[in-house]
Design a protein around this motif. Structure first.
Motif, PDB file in Angstrom:
ATOM      1  N   THR A 124      41.466  43.730  33.143  1.00 25.04           N
ATOM      2  CA  THR A 124      40.843  43.956  34.440  1.00 25.04           C
ATOM      3  C   THR A 124      41.904  43.867  35.518  1.00 25.04           C
ATOM      4  O   THR A 124      42.955  43.251  35.311  1.00 25.04           O
ATOM      5  CB  THR A 124      39.691  42.966  34.684  1.00 25.04           C
ATOM      6  OG1 THR A 124      39.060  43.267  35.936  1.00 25.04           O
ATOM      7  CG2 THR A 124      40.171  41.526  34.714  1.00 25.04           C
ATOM      8  N   GLY A 160      37.216  36.365  35.603  1.00 19.43           N
ATOM      9  CA  GLY A 160      37.485  37.744  35.220  1.00 19.43           C
ATOM     10  C   GLY A 160      38.182  37.891  33.889  1.00 19.43           C
ATOM     11  O   GLY A 160      37.888  38.809  33.107  1.00 19.43           O
ATOM     12  N   ASP A 204      43.861  39.560  33.392  1.00 19.01           N
ATOM     13  CA  ASP A 204      43.321  39.799  34.736  1.00 19.01           C
ATOM     14  C   ASP A 204      44.492  39.956  35.697  1.00 19.01           C
ATOM     15  O   ASP A 204      45.192  38.991  36.014  1.00 19.01           O
ATOM     16  CB  ASP A 204      42.424  38.639  35.145  1.00 19.01           C
ATOM     17  CG  ASP A 204      41.749  38.862  36.496  1.00 19.01           C
ATOM     18  OD1 ASP A 204      42.054  39.857  37.165  1.00 19.01           O
ATOM     19  OD2 ASP A 204      40.905  38.032  36.880  1.00 19.01           O
ATOM     20  N   ASP A 223      38.442  44.946  38.941  1.00 16.07           N
ATOM     21  CA  ASP A 223      38.056  43.536  38.987  1.00 16.07           C
ATOM     22  C   ASP A 223      36.614  43.297  39.408  1.00 16.07           C
ATOM     23  O   ASP A 223      35.953  42.406  38.865  1.00 16.07           O
ATOM     24  CB  ASP A 223      39.021  42.721  39.862  1.00 16.07           C
ATOM     25  CG  ASP A 223      39.195  43.242  41.279  1.00 16.07           C
ATOM     26  OD1 ASP A 223      38.475  44.193  41.673  1.00 16.07           O
ATOM     27  OD2 ASP A 223      40.049  42.707  42.001  1.00 16.07           O
TER      28      ASP A 223
END
Length: 494
Positions: free
Chosen positions: A81, A438, A7, A242
């Protein structure tokens, strides 16, 4: 068998390793421990060096691998992400040409507004579902005009997650979801928008190969495998921005489902199954992670730049005697609903799309030196963030979206009982908090990408609901009175 999630945030890079069968987190960590630097050489600018993302990814990944004590060959998929709308430019040797112009940078607003008028507002909205606004395409137009020597060296353009995939594999790709968040995608013709690239003078050769959101996009190269302690050939099997990814993390895939986050920026994200848009582009419509030409799944995104960053600013500059956000929440809880008449306009992090790209800055209204204390200011800040959500959600409601249940991860501002109770009561929606984030979602999605999970239902079967917050109906009038006062101050400004 394990799955990795990366992430790439603007505050930190988080890495998570999950065991695929159970969906349980084996290890996770983030880097840096203090918020990553944002370069702002001019007012309204915001840049980061992509090399800093890679450096911090390696640090967090090293920590995860040392704690997990698993064999690299047992990691079967990687999901990525990233902070949306960032612009990364590389030359033919994959060298980064300049710092990334990130999501909260507002320098491209005039370019997007001009394009909106000259391409045609109706054409932009019906094909792009947005104004070109302050998104990636307009940022590239700024580079073309202001840094022509850099523009001339561009081989490929990317979003932050595409850069990480390039570092992992040596290959450059981009998804339809990524193209849509950059305002490069024509939803009616299902292709890169000729209107946008012709207007801005962007060569089609700048765009990498389009890869699927779920699937084998590329594999880990020998050099990256050695650098990270991974196995060469490990599939990179998922990537998404995201906010679509956070919705995925909360098992939000279908029309009518709503997700929210409240980190540096704040988001409410809902899924539609038909082309729709806000005529003023105050909320934005992008391809969701499961969008295809055959099955339309669009994410309506309300983004408020000035949310958690306000709370962070107060902690570091105003509430310096308090050691944690928990202490701040405790002090704020001593103030009543409405913060004794104090209102804060929280938009101090650049131009706000929900305000039609106005940059109002943050301001405090109604302060009285005889009655207001530090706790009142801290509560007013959290209420201000909630009120900005409600202001935007009313636009989403006008588009026909019902907001009855909001799903969120148990993180950031949602850790505050004031924030989540105020949000539930003002919006009159039930809030469901889940144990996810995430990076965990990206790891689960990587399992979908390699076909380990049959579908999203199987991938998220172990998603754990932590708590449910219901509106305080008996106090709702107090919340709404404070919201209306806040909205009056906002209207005076805009």
């Amino acid at each position: 068998m394990y799955l990795l999630g990366f992430d790439i945030g603007s505050s930190s890079v988080k890495v998570c390793l999950i065991e695929a069968s159970s969906g349980k987190v084996v290890a996770s960590d983030f880097s840096p421990k203090k918020e990553m630097k944002i370069i702002a050489e001019e007012p309204g600018w915001a840049e980061q060096n992509p090399s800093d993302w890679w450096t911090n990814l390696k640090l967090a990944h090293q920590s995860v691998m040392s704690h997990a004590n698993v064999d690299a060959e047992d990691i079967k998929g990687i999901g990525i992400t990233w902070q949306m709308h960032g612009l990364i430019l590389v030359d033919k040797d994959q060298n980064v040409l300049r710092p990334s112009i990130i999501w909260c940078d507002s320098r491209a607003v005039p370019y997007g507004e001009k394009a909106f008028k000259e391409i045609g507002e109706e054409k932009c909205l019906s094909h792009l579902l947005n104004s070109p606004g302050n998104f990636t395409a307009s940022k590239l137009a700024w580079v073309k005009e202001n840094e022509p020597e850099i523009f001339d060296k561009i081989d490929k353009i990317m979003l932050p997650g595409d850069y990480i995939a390039m570092k992992l594999s040596g290959e450059i790709g981009i998804t339809v979801e990524g193209l849509s968040e950059g305002i490069f995608w024509d939803f009616k013709n299902h292709c890169i928008s000729e209107d946008v690239i012709n207007y801005y003078g962007i060569p089609k050769s700048f765009f990498p190969e389009i890869v699927p959101t779920f699937g084998i996009q590329s594999t880990v190269s020998a050099s990256a495998a050695e650098e990270l302690g991974l196995k060469e050939g490990t599939p990179i099997s998922y990537r998404a921005g995201d906010q679509p990814n956070n919705a995925l993390s909360l098992n939000v895939f279908n029309p009518g489902e709503i997700a929210s986050t409240a980190g540096t920026s704040g988001v409410v994200y809902g899924v539609l199954d038909q082309l729709d848009y806000d005529k003023l582009s105050r909320v934005n419509t992008f391809a969701h992670v499961n969008h295809t030409e055959e099955q339309m799944r669009l994410g309506v995104l309300l983004c408020i730049n000035g949310t958690g960053i306000l709370n962070s600013w107060l902690k570091h500059n105003f509430a310096t005697s308090l050691s944690s956000y928990g202490d701040m929440n405790e002090l704020a809880s001593l103030s009543p609903i409405g913060s004794k008449g104090l209102s804060i306009i929280p938009f101090g992090n650049g131009a706000e799309r929900v305000l039609e790209n106005r940059d109002t800055r943050c301001s405090i209204h109604g302060i009285n030196f005889n009655i207001h204390s530090k706790g009142d200011v801290l509560r007013a800040a959290q209420e201000a963030i909630v009120f900005s959500y409600e202001y935007g959600m009313n636009i989403m409601r006008d588009m026909g979206m019902n907001i009855n249940v909001i799903r969120a991860g148990n993180a950031n501002m949602f850790l505050s009982s004031i924030f989540r109770q105020s949000l539930a009561s003002v919006s009159n929606a039930t809030i469901e908090l889940f144990d996810t984030d995430g990076a965990v979602g990206a790891a689960r999605a990587a399992g979908m990408g390699i076909g380990f999970y049959v579908d999203s239902k199987e991938a998220f079967s172990s998603l754990e609901k932590i708590t449910v917050i219901e509106p305080e109906h008996e106090k709702r009038e107090q919340y709404l009175e404070a919201y209306e006062r806040w909205k009056d101050h906002l209207q005076e400004i805009i």
